[in-house]
Design an enzyme around this catalytic site. Sequence first.
Site, PDB file in Angstrom:
ATOM      1  N   GLY A 253      25.638 -12.759  10.268  1.00  0.00           N
ATOM      2  CA  GLY A 253      25.032 -11.936  11.317  1.00  0.00           C
ATOM      3  C   GLY A 253      24.466 -12.765  12.457  1.00  0.00           C
ATOM      4  N   CYS A 254      23.834 -13.863  12.119  1.00  0.00           N
ATOM      5  CA  CYS A 254      23.227 -14.723  13.141  1.00  0.00           C
ATOM      6  C   CYS A 254      24.300 -15.409  13.981  1.00  0.00           C
ATOM      7  CB  CYS A 254      22.305 -15.743  12.483  1.00  0.00           C
ATOM      8  SG  CYS A 254      20.946 -14.961  11.579  1.00  0.00           S
ATOM      9  N   THR A 255      25.397 -15.763  13.359  1.00  0.00           N
ATOM     10  CA  THR A 255      26.518 -16.363  14.094  1.00  0.00           C
ATOM     11  C   THR A 255      27.116 -15.344  15.052  1.00  0.00           C
ATOM     12  OG1 THR A 255      26.979 -17.913  12.299  1.00  0.00           O
ATOM     13  CG2 THR A 255      28.781 -17.472  13.852  1.00  0.00           C
TER      14      THR A 255
ATOM     15  N   SER B 259      24.679 -14.746  17.973  1.00  0.00           N
ATOM     16  CA  SER B 259      24.629 -15.910  18.872  1.00  0.00           C
ATOM     17  C   SER B 259      25.910 -16.055  19.679  1.00  0.00           C
ATOM     18  CB  SER B 259      24.354 -17.178  18.056  1.00  0.00           C
ATOM     19  OG  SER B 259      23.087 -17.087  17.426  1.00  0.00           O
TER      20      SER B 259
END
Length: 155
Positions: free
Chosen positions: A45-47, A50
């Site tokens: 999710g963070c990838t 970002s």
Amino acid sequence: MPEPKIGAPAPDFSLPASGDRIVSLGALRGKSIVLYFYPKDSTPGCTLESQDFQRLSGDFAKLGAVILGVSRDSTASHDRFRAKFGLGFDLLADTDEIVCRQYDVIREKNMYGRKVMGVERSTFLIDASGVLREAWRKVKAKGHAAAVLEHLRTL
């Protein structure tokens, strides 16, 4: 610490950034700031989130906005994350959670049936004079960067 209020000055901070630098909110006056908090470098999710901010970074720049990502990861982890995914904006290391707590993003989460304290994916829009203009909490990564951009266009 209480949740920051829309229309009030954004909590100021200075944090270590990728590339062995210090980034201070106060030093960025005159630019809008998209300050997004995320749980962990290189997780799915963070990838995605970002990469979406990176893909739209030129559009944010045209509107005079600076993108800053914040997590509890180290600057070394941030440097690897930026390099691996071609992120061109600063990632800030809040390893002691001071800024996470200023922005009230440390929340109880359920992790595989266990209660843990972690970063709740959140984004704050700070105007050029340092005033908090919008806050998104419990963010879903997919499509979030585009929604922030659209909101920024209305200001």
